[in-house]
Enzyme design. Structure first.
Site, short mmCIF file in Angstrom:
data_model
loop_
_atom_site.label_atom_id
_atom_site.label_comp_id
_atom_site.label_asym_id
_atom_site.label_seq_id
_atom_site.Cartn_x
_atom_site.Cartn_y
_atom_site.Cartn_z
N GLY A 41 78.38 46.67 74.62
CA GLY A 41 78.67 45.81 75.91
C GLY A 41 79.40 44.42 75.26
N MET A 76 69.06 49.37 85.75
CA MET A 76 67.67 48.93 85.65
C MET A 76 67.06 48.55 86.98
SD MET A 76 68.54 46.08 82.43
CE MET A 76 69.67 46.75 81.10
N GLY A 88 66.70 45.96 78.56
CA GLY A 88 66.71 45.33 79.71
C GLY A 88 67.75 44.21 79.69
N PHE A 89 68.23 43.79 78.38
CA PHE A 89 69.51 42.80 78.63
C PHE A 89 70.70 43.08 77.65
CE2 PHE A 89 65.34 40.90 79.89
CZ PHE A 89 65.82 40.31 81.26
N GLY A 90 71.65 42.70 78.11
CA GLY A 90 72.83 42.81 77.08
C GLY A 90 72.58 41.62 75.90
N GLY A 91 73.44 41.54 74.93
CA GLY A 91 73.51 40.50 74.10
C GLY A 91 72.27 40.15 73.21
N MET A 119 67.02 53.23 83.23
CA MET A 119 65.89 52.41 82.63
C MET A 119 65.00 52.12 84.05
SD MET A 119 67.95 50.01 80.06
CE MET A 119 69.44 50.41 80.79
N ASP A 148 74.25 50.79 82.79
CA ASP A 148 72.98 50.48 82.38
C ASP A 148 72.24 50.48 83.98
OD1 ASP A 148 72.27 50.70 79.47
OD2 ASP A 148 74.00 49.05 79.51
N HIS A 184 79.39 53.71 79.79
CA HIS A 184 77.81 53.57 79.84
C HIS A 184 77.49 52.43 81.07
CE1 HIS A 184 74.19 53.74 77.42
NE2 HIS A 184 73.83 52.52 78.05
N ASP A 241 72.32 52.35 70.95
CA ASP A 241 72.56 51.16 72.11
C ASP A 241 71.92 50.00 72.02
OD1 ASP A 241 72.93 50.05 74.43
OD2 ASP A 241 71.66 51.40 75.56
N GLY A 242 72.68 48.90 71.78
CA GLY A 242 71.95 47.53 71.77
C GLY A 242 72.29 46.79 70.52
N GLY A 243 72.91 45.75 70.65
CA GLY A 243 73.46 44.58 69.53
C GLY A 243 74.35 45.32 68.63
C1 DX5 Z 1 70.18 47.38 77.02
C2 DX5 Z 1 71.23 48.18 77.53
C3 DX5 Z 1 72.45 48.15 76.50
C4 DX5 Z 1 73.08 46.98 76.46
C5 DX5 Z 1 74.12 46.77 75.39
O1 DX5 Z 1 68.94 47.39 77.83
O2 DX5 Z 1 70.74 49.39 77.36
O3 DX5 Z 1 73.48 49.19 77.06
O4 DX5 Z 1 73.68 46.38 77.64
O5 DX5 Z 1 74.70 45.72 75.35
P1 DX5 Z 1 75.07 44.98 74.05
O6 DX5 Z 1 76.15 45.72 73.26
O7 DX5 Z 1 75.55 43.52 74.52
O8 DX5 Z 1 73.66 44.80 73.56
ZN ZN Z 2 72.22 51.24 77.80
#
Ligand code: DX5
Ligand code: ZN
Length: 219
Positions: A198, A38, A143-146, A69, A36, A34, A176-178
């Site tokens: 991630g 941005m 926008g962000f991981g974690g 994105m 991302d 995957h 996707d996300g968290g």
């Molecule tokens: C958020 C991204 C996700 C994110 C996933 O905007 O699209 O793909 O990186 O990361 P985690 O698993 O850390 O939420």
């Molecule tokens: Zn993503």
């Protein structure tokens, strides 16, 4: 039931050695990669673009699951296709004409994904479901991981799964996300068959990618 696939997000990888990180993901049993993308405009963060995807292509034969994105997205689709994306996922809010952008991706012989933010309603894609290969349900604001998983989106997955069954369609449902070892089970039960991850894949169990992927798959 479809086999569960894991699509690790390289957003949580070591950017100083992305090629190596991708090899580690393949060895660890990832089903796809995957990416991302941005632009600091559609989302408040800036990551990587087509030249990096092109440079990474040589490190794996796994499909590149490219999550765009960026806005306006339409004029960049060809670049990502040329760079080696296998699945190109776009957000409806990032294009003037969603139908046209979907057709454009298909004309390049790539798989098409449409991504829905936590607040975006399913009805934006309901009539297009027979045209698309994948619906990416965001369980955080992109926008962000974690970030923290938003359980509310599970209802959206259930609704989508219901429509999929009713209409006898084949598209994948990706979340996707968290995603972590606790909520992965809920996402799968709701109807997701691809999990993006991630933080959990790269950081849990001292970065033991294989173990983390196995744990996510067996949830
Ligand atoms: C958020 C991204 C996700 C994110 C996933 O905007 O699209 O793909 O990186 O990361 P985690 O698993 O850390 O939420
Ligand atoms: Zn993503």
């Amino acid at each position: 039931m479809k086999k569960i696939k894991i699509s690790p997000s390289i957003l949580s990888a070591d950017f100083g050695q992305l090629g190596n990180e991708i090899k580690r993901l393949e060895e660890g049993g990832a089903d796809m990669i995957h990416v991302d993308v941005m632009d600091g405009h559609f989302v408040p963060n800036l990551t990587m673009g087509a030249p990096i995807i092109r440079a990474l292509r040589q490190y794996t034969r796994l499909p590149f699951d490219v999550h765009l994105m960026i806005s306006p997205v339409h004029k960049y689709i060809q670049d990502y296709s040329d760079a080696g994306a296998d699945i190109i996922t776009i957000h409806p809010e990032a294009t003037k004409d969603l139908k046209n952008s979907i057709q454009h991706i298909k004309s390049l012989n790539k798989k098409v994904g449409v991504s829905l933010n936590p607040k975006t309603k399913i009805n934006l894609v309901t009539d297009l479901l027979n045209e698309i290969d994948l619906v990416l349900i965001m369980s955080v604001n992109p926008g962000f991981g974690g970030q923290k998983f938003m359980p509310k989106v599970l209802d959206k997955i259930k609704e989508l799964k219901k429509i999929k069954n009713q209409k006898n369609l084949e598209f994948d449902i990706e979340i996707d996300g968290g995603i972590n070892f606790d909520n992965s089970k809920l996402a799968i039960e709701a109807g997701a068959n691809i999990l993006v991850s991630g933080t959990t894949v790269f950081k849990n169990n001292n970065g033991n990618i294989k173990k983390n992927i196995d744990l996510l798959k067996s949830s």
